[in-house]
Design a protein around this motif. Structure first.
Motif, short mmCIF file in Angstrom:
data_model
loop_
_atom_site.label_atom_id
_atom_site.label_comp_id
_atom_site.label_asym_id
_atom_site.label_seq_id
_atom_site.Cartn_x
_atom_site.Cartn_y
_atom_site.Cartn_z
N THR A 283 0.83 -1.20 0.00
CA THR A 283 0.00 0.00 0.00
C THR A 283 0.86 1.24 0.00
O THR A 283 1.87 1.32 0.71
CB THR A 283 -0.92 0.02 1.23
OG1 THR A 283 -1.70 -1.19 1.25
CG2 THR A 283 -1.87 1.20 1.20
N VAL A 284 0.48 2.22 -0.82
CA VAL A 284 1.20 3.50 -0.87
C VAL A 284 0.25 4.60 -0.42
O VAL A 284 -0.97 4.47 -0.52
CB VAL A 284 1.74 3.79 -2.28
CG1 VAL A 284 2.69 2.69 -2.72
CG2 VAL A 284 0.60 3.94 -3.29
N HIS A 293 5.77 5.78 -7.56
CA HIS A 293 5.25 4.46 -7.16
C HIS A 293 4.49 3.83 -8.32
O HIS A 293 3.25 3.82 -8.34
CB HIS A 293 4.33 4.61 -5.94
CG HIS A 293 5.03 5.04 -4.70
ND1 HIS A 293 5.67 4.15 -3.87
CD2 HIS A 293 5.19 6.26 -4.16
CE1 HIS A 293 6.21 4.81 -2.85
NE2 HIS A 293 5.93 6.09 -3.00
N PRO A 294 5.20 3.31 -9.32
CA PRO A 294 4.53 2.68 -10.46
C PRO A 294 3.86 1.36 -10.11
O PRO A 294 3.10 0.81 -10.90
CB PRO A 294 5.66 2.48 -11.46
CG PRO A 294 6.89 2.38 -10.62
CD PRO A 294 6.66 3.32 -9.47
N HIS A 295 4.15 0.84 -8.92
CA HIS A 295 3.52 -0.39 -8.45
C HIS A 295 2.85 -0.11 -7.11
O HIS A 295 3.00 0.96 -6.54
CB HIS A 295 4.55 -1.51 -8.31
CG HIS A 295 5.14 -1.94 -9.62
ND1 HIS A 295 4.50 -2.80 -10.47
CD2 HIS A 295 6.29 -1.59 -10.22
CE1 HIS A 295 5.24 -2.98 -11.55
NE2 HIS A 295 6.33 -2.27 -11.43
N ALA A 299 -4.04 3.72 -0.75
CA ALA A 299 -4.88 3.42 0.40
C ALA A 299 -6.35 3.64 0.09
O ALA A 299 -7.21 2.91 0.59
CB ALA A 299 -4.44 4.29 1.59
N TRP A 300 -6.67 4.64 -0.76
CA TRP A 300 -8.07 4.92 -1.05
C TRP A 300 -8.76 3.77 -1.80
O TRP A 300 -9.98 3.68 -1.80
CB TRP A 300 -8.24 6.24 -1.80
CG TRP A 300 -7.64 6.36 -3.18
CD1 TRP A 300 -7.60 5.42 -4.19
CD2 TRP A 300 -7.01 7.53 -3.71
NE1 TRP A 300 -6.99 5.93 -5.31
CE2 TRP A 300 -6.62 7.22 -5.06
CE3 TRP A 300 -6.74 8.82 -3.22
CZ2 TRP A 300 -5.98 8.16 -5.89
CZ3 TRP A 300 -6.12 9.74 -4.04
CH2 TRP A 300 -5.74 9.41 -5.36
N ALA A 301 -7.98 2.91 -2.44
CA ALA A 301 -8.56 1.79 -3.18
C ALA A 301 -8.80 0.57 -2.30
O ALA A 301 -9.34 -0.44 -2.77
CB ALA A 301 -7.66 1.41 -4.35
#
Length: 320
Positions: A283-284, A293-295, A299-301
Motif C-alpha cells: 500500500t502506498v 510508485h509505479p507499483h 490506500a483509497w482503493a
C-alpha cells in the motif's frame, strides 16, 4: 500481517501459473474475452480443463475467439454469450439465463474513452461499464457463486483494476461528471479504483459463503483498450516508459496475475486484496505520485468505509 506472496512474478505467464493444475469440472465466466487479456485468460483456463463462458458485447468477435481457443487447446469450444455491460437489461438477461453453479467470475472487460460519453440513462460510460455493469453482474450471480463454492471448496471473483487507479479516488459528489470538467483519465482512474473497492466490500460480505474476491493489476499490456487513448494519455505512457517506471508486458504475462487470483492456493481463502505482478501489492499513501510508485495500491482503493459506501451507492443505481 505479511503480504501474500507466490512463486510467480512479472515475467510469469498464465500457463506458468496453471502448470499442473486441473480445472476439470470448474465453470468460469470471463467478460470481455473476445481479445486481449480476456481472450488469453479464457484460453489458459480452457486449456487447464475449465468449462468457460465468454461474455462479450460483440458476439461475432467472441465466436472467433472461442473457435481459436478450441483450435489451439484441443479442448471443447468455450460458450459465447452476448453481454453489454452498459445496458442493465443485457446484464439482467445474462443473470436470468445463467443455469447452474458458477466457480469463477472474471470481471475483465473494460473501456477507455477519449471524451465524455454517456449511457442511455446518463451514466458516465467508463464508470458504467468498468464498474456498475460488473457490479450488477457479480451481485446477480452471487447465488450461483455460493452454490459453486458449496460443492467445490470455494469459488472466486477476480476484479480487473489498473495502475491508473492511483490517479483518482471516488468522487461521490459527482460520480458521472455532471458538474466537474470531464477528464477521461480521471474518469478511467475512478472506475479502476471502484474495481478494487468492489473486491474489498464483496470479500467482507461474501467470504463467509466461500466466495473469495480479489482485485488485480495486469500491468501494461498493448490491447484494443488503447485505441481510444487521448494524445495526453499516450504521451504520459511514453514518458513513463522512457523514465523506466513503466514496462509493457506480453498478453500472456498480463493474464498471469488474473490467473493467480483465480487459482493460486495462496488466495483460496483470503479476499479483499489487490494483486500486482502475481503478488499481493504493498500500500502506498494517497498523496504518492504515480511516477514515484509505479507499483502498489493506494490506500483509497482499499479503504473499507469507502468500499461500503460505494457498494451502497452502486446497489441503488443498478436497481433503478
Amino acid at each position: 500481517m505479511p503480504l501474500i506472496s507466490t512463486s510467480f512474478n512479472a515475467d510469469s505467464t498464465a500457463d506458468d501459473v496453471l502448470l499442473g493444475i486441473d480445472l476439470t469440472g470448474a465453470r468460469a465466466v470471463i467478460t470481455g474475452a473476445s481479445s486481449g487479456l480476456g481472450a488469453e485468460t479464457a484460453r489458459a483456463l480452457t486449456a487447464a480443463g475449465a468449462e468457460v463462458t465468454i461474455a462479450v458485447r460483440n458476439k461475432a468477435a467472441g465466436d472467433a475467439a472461442a473457435a481459436a481457443i478450441a483450435s489451439t487447446t484441443g479442448r471443447p469450444r468455450p460458450r459465447v454469450v452476448q453481454l453489454d455491460l452498459a445496458d442493465l437489461r443485457s446484464v439482467r438477461r445474462f443473470v436470468r439465463e445463467w443455469d447452474g453453479v458458477l466457480h469463477l467470475l472474471v470481471n475483465n472487460a473494460g473501456v477507455v474513452t477519449g471524451g465524455l460519453e454517456r449511457t442511455p440513462v446518463g451514466w458516465e460510460w467508463q464508470f458504467a461499464v468498468n464498474h456498475l455493469g460488473h457490479f450488477a453482474l457479480a451481485t446477480g450471480l452471487r447465488d450461483a457463486l455460493a452454490d459453486g463454492a458449496a460443492g467445490h471448496g470455494g469459488s472466486r471473483v477476480v476484479s480487473v483494476s489498473s495502475t491508473a487507479h492511483m490517479r483518482a479516488g471516488i468522487d461521490f459528489g459527482d460520480l458521472h461528471f455532471e458538474r466537474r470538467e470531464y477528464d477521461p483519465q480521471l474518469a478511467y482512474a475512478q472506475s479502476k479504483t471502484a474495481n478494487s473497492l468492489f473486491a474489498v466490500e464483496a470479500a467482507r460480505q461474501w467470504t463467509a459463503d466461500g466466495i473469495v474476491v480479489n482485485a488485480v493489476n495486469p500491468g501494461g499490456v498493448t490491447t484494443g483498450l488503447q485505441r481510444n487513448f487521448t494524445t495526453q494519455q499516450r504521451a504520459s505512457l511514453a514518458a513513463a516508459e522512457a523514465a523506466g517506471t513503466f514496462t509493457y508486458k506480453t498478453v500472456a504475462q498480463g493474464a498471469a496475475t488474473t490467473v493467480v487470483a483465480a487459482v493460486a492456493p495462496q488466495f483460496a481463502r483470503s479476499g479483499g486484496h489487490y494483486l500486482d505482478d502475481c503478488q499481493e501489492a504493498y500500500t502506498v499513501p494517497d498523496d504518492a505520485s504515480l511516477a514515484d510508485h509505479p507499483h502498489g495500491v493506494k490506500a483509497w482503493a482499499l479503504d473499507p468505509e469507502t468500499a461500503a459506501r460505494l457498494w451502497a451507492v452502486s446497489g441503488r443505481l443498478v436497481q433503478q
